[in-house]
Design an enzyme around this catalytic site. Structure first.
Site: not given
Ligand code: ASP
Length: 321
Positions: A181, A210-212, A232, A234
């Site tokens: 990221t 969709i990630g954080d 950055t 999981k």
């Protein structure tokens, strides 16, 4: 560093904690990655030195990293399980509490710029998928074909992760193959904080995941007088722990220092999940911290004395700001 107004300014960036072991890549590639980190820092710093806003600085720094093949965002982004790039990005203005985010975009050259445009466009905080792409197109932002994002390294990483998945050895995949990221945080001369994050997410992630990095309060958070941070790692666990907001809350309500709050979340709260995790954060006084629990994290910062540092692993390189 004191700018024209003699107020402290500071900037920190990361290029993700999905970093290979030092020995797995030639030194020239590490140097090239550090050079791009330096360019990102300089882009943001030039604006802060002119009295520009933290918001402008974090966007400018993230754009440089999105355009670099070395990081998992924009050009060089991860591929999902269908071999498609779906990008997430978000930005937050600590002075107003305004925020913008785009998720699962497939055609925006610089998703962070779209997130910022959305933030300024009205009340909507997050747009996903085709709607995000359509918004960016309408806003006149640069649009690209999927091929623009693709690099040899991510194609190989996807193939490797699929092999691991077949063999049931997912845990053995390297952090570098899995994710990455980019992000930036800044304090400007007006005392305002801002944060920005952009990513291709996890290689081999499910389509539509969709990630954080698109979630305000998880991978991105900024609040004047407290903290600006970009995460950055999981993303599922950054969302579940509301990492950005959690760190700000520890500082606000427990009175913890920037470093203590960030260390607690990365090394205690997230520890049971056995995930790669890292972040960069800047406090209201311009103090900076960049904890991570992986072999390395692409990172860099320019402190309130104007000293510039970049690093990928333990060794930290100081160069002229
Ligand atoms: N946080 C990103 C995501 O989960 C990936 C990373 O930072 O490495 O999408």
């Amino acid at each position: 560093m004191k700018n024209a107004q003699q107020n402290p300014i500071a900037l920190a960036i990361h290029g993700g904690c999905g970093v290979m072991n030092k020995a797995d890549m030639p030194e020239s590639d590490w140097e090239a990655a550090r050079a791009d980190l330096t360019r990102a820092l300089k882009a943001g710093w030039a604006l802060l030195m002119q009295g520009g806003s933290a918001l402008d600085a974090v966007e400018a720094a993230v754009v440089v990293m999105e355009n670099s093949e070395h990081f998992n965002a924009g050009h060089g982004a991860a591929l999902n399980t269908d071999g498609v790039h779906e990008l997430d990005a978000s930005i937050m203005d600590g002075s107003t509490g305004e925020a913008g985010a785009v998720a699962m975009t497939r055609a925006i050259r610089n998703p962070i710029t779209a997130a910022r445009a959305l933030m300024h466009s009205g009340e909507t905080v997050m747009l996903g998928g085709a709607a995000a792409d359509a918004f960016a197109k309408k806003a006149g932002l640069s649009m690209v074909e999927q091929a623009y994002f693709t690099t040899e390294r991510r194609i190989k990483a996807l193939a490797s992760l699929k092999e691991h998945a077949k063999a049931g050895t997912d845990a053995k995949a390297s952090e570098a193959e899995k994710h990455g990221t980019v992000g930036a945080v800044a304090l400007d001369a007006q005392g305002h904080l801002a944060a920005a994050t952009s990513t291709g997410g996890f290689n081999n992630k499910p389509a539509g995941r969709i990630g954080d990095s698109a979630v305000i309060g998880a991978g991105t958070y900024a609040s004047d007088g407290v903290v600006a941070l970009s995460g950055t790692g999981k993303g599922e666990f950054f969302i579940r722990h509301a990492v950005g907001h959690e760190i700000a809350s520890r500082m606000r309500y427990l009175g913890e220092s920037l470093t203590d709050a960030c260390q607690h979340v990365v090394f205690t709260d997230l520890a049971p999940h056995d995930i790669g995790a890292g972040l960069v954060a800047v406090g209201a006084d311009g103090s900076i911290t960049a904890p991570y629990n992986t072999a390395g994290m692409f990172r860099g910062w320019i402190d309130t004395n104007g000293r510039m540092f970049v690093a990928t692993h333990d060794e930290i390189f100081e160069t002229q700001a």
